[in-house]
Structures are given as structure tokens and as C-alpha cells.
Scaffold this motif. Structure first.
Motif, PDB file in Angstrom:
ATOM      1  N   PHE A  69       0.806  -1.217   0.000  1.00 53.66           N
ATOM      2  CA  PHE A  69       0.000   0.000   0.000  1.00 53.66           C
ATOM      3  C   PHE A  69       0.848   1.281   0.000  1.00 53.66           C
ATOM      4  O   PHE A  69       0.466   2.289   0.571  1.00 53.66           O
ATOM      5  N   GLN A  70       1.964   1.185  -0.684  1.00 55.45           N
ATOM      6  CA  GLN A  70       2.694   2.367  -1.108  1.00 55.45           C
ATOM      7  C   GLN A  70       2.327   2.634  -2.564  1.00 55.45           C
ATOM      8  O   GLN A  70       2.286   1.717  -3.382  1.00 55.45           O
ATOM      9  N   PHE A  71       2.056   3.891  -2.870  1.00 58.74           N
ATOM     10  CA  PHE A  71       1.726   4.275  -4.248  1.00 58.74           C
ATOM     11  C   PHE A  71       2.885   5.113  -4.775  1.00 58.74           C
ATOM     12  O   PHE A  71       3.239   6.125  -4.191  1.00 58.74           O
ATOM     13  N   TYR A  72       3.501   4.667  -5.875  1.00 57.85           N
ATOM     14  CA  TYR A  72       4.626   5.362  -6.501  1.00 57.85           C
ATOM     15  C   TYR A  72       4.137   6.097  -7.746  1.00 57.85           C
ATOM     16  O   TYR A  72       3.442   5.515  -8.584  1.00 57.85           O
ATOM     17  N   PHE A  73       4.522   7.359  -7.855  1.00 56.10           N
ATOM     18  CA  PHE A  73       4.155   8.178  -9.010  1.00 56.10           C
ATOM     19  C   PHE A  73       5.434   8.644  -9.709  1.00 56.10           C
ATOM     20  O   PHE A  73       6.262   9.341  -9.111  1.00 56.10           O
ATOM     21  N   MET A  74       5.596   8.258 -10.961  1.00 58.93           N
ATOM     22  CA  MET A  74       6.787   8.628 -11.726  1.00 58.93           C
ATOM     23  C   MET A  74       6.392   9.404 -12.967  1.00 58.93           C
ATOM     24  O   MET A  74       5.571   8.946 -13.767  1.00 58.93           O
ATOM     25  N   ALA A  75       6.975  10.596 -13.119  1.00 60.71           N
ATOM     26  CA  ALA A  75       6.682  11.465 -14.255  1.00 60.71           C
ATOM     27  C   ALA A  75       7.596  11.119 -15.421  1.00 60.71           C
ATOM     28  O   ALA A  75       8.651  10.477 -15.232  1.00 60.71           O
ATOM     29  N   TYR A 109      -4.383  21.694 -15.394  1.00 62.48           N
ATOM     30  CA  TYR A 109      -5.199  21.138 -14.315  1.00 62.48           C
ATOM     31  C   TYR A 109      -4.419  20.143 -13.448  1.00 62.48           C
ATOM     32  O   TYR A 109      -4.493  20.161 -12.222  1.00 62.48           O
ATOM     33  N   LEU A 110      -3.638  19.270 -14.085  1.00 61.68           N
ATOM     34  CA  LEU A 110      -2.921  18.232 -13.337  1.00 61.68           C
ATOM     35  C   LEU A 110      -1.770  18.783 -12.506  1.00 61.68           C
ATOM     36  O   LEU A 110      -1.242  18.096 -11.631  1.00 61.68           O
ATOM     37  N   ASP A 111      -1.383  20.039 -12.760  1.00 67.65           N
ATOM     38  CA  ASP A 111      -0.272  20.633 -12.016  1.00 67.65           C
ATOM     39  C   ASP A 111      -0.599  20.819 -10.542  1.00 67.65           C
ATOM     40  O   ASP A 111       0.316  21.001  -9.723  1.00 67.65           O
ATOM     41  N   GLN A 112      -1.880  20.791 -10.191  1.00 66.68           N
ATOM     42  CA  GLN A 112      -2.257  20.979  -8.790  1.00 66.68           C
ATOM     43  C   GLN A 112      -1.941  19.749  -7.937  1.00 66.68           C
ATOM     44  O   GLN A 112      -2.023  19.805  -6.709  1.00 66.68           O
ATOM     45  N   PHE A 113      -1.587  18.641  -8.596  1.00 70.93           N
ATOM     46  CA  PHE A 113      -1.254  17.415  -7.872  1.00 70.93           C
ATOM     47  C   PHE A 113       0.261  17.243  -7.851  1.00 70.93           C
ATOM     48  O   PHE A 113       0.843  16.773  -8.841  1.00 70.93           O
ATOM     49  N   PRO A 114       0.930  17.588  -6.750  1.00 73.78           N
ATOM     50  CA  PRO A 114       2.394  17.505  -6.704  1.00 73.78           C
ATOM     51  C   PRO A 114       2.938  16.114  -6.995  1.00 73.78           C
ATOM     52  O   PRO A 114       4.047  15.967  -7.502  1.00 73.78           O
ATOM     53  N   LEU A 116       2.220  14.195  -9.274  1.00 72.82           N
ATOM     54  CA  LEU A 116       2.380  13.978 -10.713  1.00 72.82           C
ATOM     55  C   LEU A 116       3.529  14.814 -11.281  1.00 72.82           C
ATOM     56  O   LEU A 116       3.758  14.816 -12.484  1.00 72.82           O
ATOM     57  N   GLY A 117       4.257  15.495 -10.399  1.00 72.84           N
ATOM     58  CA  GLY A 117       5.395  16.295 -10.824  1.00 72.84           C
ATOM     59  C   GLY A 117       6.684  15.499 -10.778  1.00 72.84           C
ATOM     60  O   GLY A 117       6.679  14.272 -10.657  1.00 72.84           O
ATOM     61  N   THR A 118       7.798  16.192 -10.851  1.00 71.01           N
ATOM     62  CA  THR A 118       9.103  15.533 -10.908  1.00 71.01           C
ATOM     63  C   THR A 118       9.869  15.588  -9.596  1.00 71.01           C
ATOM     64  O   THR A 118      11.012  15.137  -9.542  1.00 71.01           O
ATOM     65  N   GLN A 119       9.264  16.137  -8.538  1.00 66.19           N
ATOM     66  CA  GLN A 119       9.940  16.195  -7.247  1.00 66.19           C
ATOM     67  C   GLN A 119       9.786  14.858  -6.529  1.00 66.19           C
ATOM     68  O   GLN A 119       8.662  14.439  -6.199  1.00 66.19           O
TER      69      GLN A 119
END
Length: 289
Positions: A69-75, A109-114, A116-119
Motif C-alpha cells: 500500500f505504497q503508491f509510486y508516481f513517476m513522471a 489542471y494536473l499541475d495541482q497534484f504535486p 504527478l510532478g518531478t519532485q
């Protein structure tokens, strides 16, 4: 470590070789892509939720211990690699960077979700117990939708993904941005976005402050208050990150990397890299080889 540094298109992971989005159970997905454990990057968004298994996962040279239940987000563009232990399962979502372009009136619009960024600080999110049933139900329905041939299948998936982003945004209440007043939050996001697009040409905080219509001192104060680091360090960290990404490719010389990053000569680049990381470019290469 491969001598060539692969950048994969979403087509490599698509049976039809033309999909804009892929949603799948993680176990079968990994079984078909066992050779992709070495460092690589994609030109699409790559989202992974683990529900079983362990091991480690690296995103842009930061290591994480894999837990359920870790969610990884990679741009797009981020370097990642993995080393899994046990029987891995969960969900994986891949979608092209322009997947929502024709769907959303606001292109930012998607920029409001950090996440989904590169940090990388925003790339890994722990899913609390009370949110897991809703999240799993949404992802199971998205997998089923991705397998059907209905007329509005793709738009339905877009809606489901937006539901996912809104759900994660609500879960992620610890985001640093949420403690900021809106003006500072907007300024910091704009600064980070400007760096992403201009770090090769613009190296000084004053150049960014002029574009943002604030003083360099104010920009620096916001960065220090929120991120605990100076505006100059944020710019330099982005340059170093790109240098690390390029250094993985053993087919490219350090001198070629220096010039590609707009350094006047190899010597200056090596001094800059060592000052920021404590390692010379060649030492960094040896450490990750």
C-alpha cells in the motif's frame, strides 16, 4: 548496468503497440517485463501501487523500501529501477503525457497534484487503511474497463484516473503546499515549473524572480520557509539531477555531458558536480555501475 541508457515509449508495454493508456494488475505486468529492473526511464507517466511483496525501488537515485500500500508516481523522464523480493502484486498505470490534453479545458489542471510532478519528495504516498477499500475498488474497475471494447472506454478511463488523482490528493494531507497560503503555493509551483523548462539556460535566482515578478529575496525566503533550502540550491539540484541521469549512459563521455548541460568546459562541470554531490562524475559512475 547496461552501457546504453534506455528511454522507453509506452508502445513497448502495449500489446497493440498503440495504446495511450495501460492499466493492469502488477504481477502479470512484471512477469512480462523481468528485464526492466536496471535503471531506465519512460516518456510517459508510470504509476505503481504495491499490495503485496517487498524489496527496493529507486526514483531519481533516491531509494525506497517497498511495502504494501505504497503508491509510486513517476513522471516522464524520471530514472527508476527496482529490486523486488517475494511475490509482488498490486496495480500499474501507464499513460502518455498528453492523455488528458483533449479532455480538460484547463491544460494545467494536473499541475495541482504535486505527486504527478518531478519532485521525488512527492513521489511516494502511503495509503491509510481506511482509504484502501475505495482505492482498490476504483483500480479494479479501471482494470476491467481497460479490457473492454466499449465506445467510450478511453474517456471512462480518463474519468476514473481523475477520480484517482482527487482521492490521492485528499489522502495526501501532509503535502507541504497545503500549509501555505495560496499566493506562496502558486509562486513555488511556478518557480519549480520554470526551472524544469529553463534550467539549462537560466542558472541564477534573479532570472527566475524577474519572470515571476518578485524580488530575489522574496523568492529565496519562500523556498527557505517551505523547502528548507535556497532558490539557488533548487536550481543547482535540478542541474545535478540531470547530470546524474546522463552519467548512467556509459556511451556518453563526461565532456559530452558537460557541454550538453551548457557548461563552458569539462573542468568547471566536474568541480560543480563534486561540490554539489561530494563525488566526481567518474566516481559517481563507478558507484552506480
Amino acid at each position: 548496468m547496461k552501457s546504453g541508457f534506455p528511454v522507453y515509449d509506452i508502445c513497448k508495454f502495449s500489446v497493440s503497440q498503440q495504446q495511450d493508456v495501460i492499466i493492469s494488475q502488477l504481477g502479470p505486468y512484471l512477469a512480462a517485463l523481468q528485464k526492466l529492473h536496471f535503471p531506465h526511464r519512460h516518456d510517459f507517466y508510470h504509476l505503481v501501487l504495491f499490495t503485496a511483496g517487498g524489496g527496493s525501488h529507486s526514483i531519481d537515485f533516491q531509494n525506497f523500501l517497498v511495502q504494501p500500500f505504497q503508491f509510486y508516481f513517476m513522471a516522464p523522464g524520471q530514472v527508476h529501477s527496482w529490486s523486488f523480493e517475494g511475490e509482488i502484486d498490486g496495480f500499474v498505470i501507464n499513460f502518455r503525457a498528453d492523455f488528458f490534453k483533449s479532455f480538460l479545458l484547463n491544460p494545467d489542471y494536473l499541475d495541482q497534484f504535486p505527486f504527478l510532478g518531478t519532485q521525488v519528495d512527492h513521489s511516494v504516498i502511503e495509503i491509510p487503511v481506511d482509504s484502501r477499500p475505495v482505492l482498490i475498488d476504483l483500480l479494479n474497475r479501471a482494470v476491467l474497463e481497460s479490457e473492454n471494447k466499449r465506445r467510450f472506454r478511453v474517456d471512462t478511463i480518463r474519468v476514473m484516473l481523475l477520480q484517482l488523482f482527487l482521492l490521492i490528493g485528499e489522502i495526501n494531507t501532509s503535502e507541504k503546499y497545503q500549509t501555505l497560503e495560496s499566493s506562496k503555493s502558486t509562486l513555488l509551483k511556478r518557480f519549480e515549473k520554470l526551472i524544469e523548462h529553463n534550467y539549462l539556460e537560466l542558472r541564477r535566482p534573479k532570472q527566475y524572480a524577474d519572470i515571476l515578478c518578485v524580488t530575489p529575496n522574496y523568492l529565496n525566503a519562500v523556498c527557505n520557509d517551505v523547502l528548507g533550502t535556497s532558490a539557488g540550491d533548487i536550481i543547482r539540484n535540478r542541474i545535478v539531477l540531470e547530470a546524474k541521469r546522463k552519467l548512467i549512459n556509459l556511451n556518453v563521455t563526461v565532456t559530452e555531458i558537460a557541454y550538453s548541460l551548457n557548461f563552458e568546459d569539462n573542468s568547471y562541470f566536474c568541480k560543480f558536480f563534486k561540490k554539489q554531490t561530494g563525488l566526481s562524475p567518474n566516481s559517481f559512475r563507478s558507484a552506480i555501475h
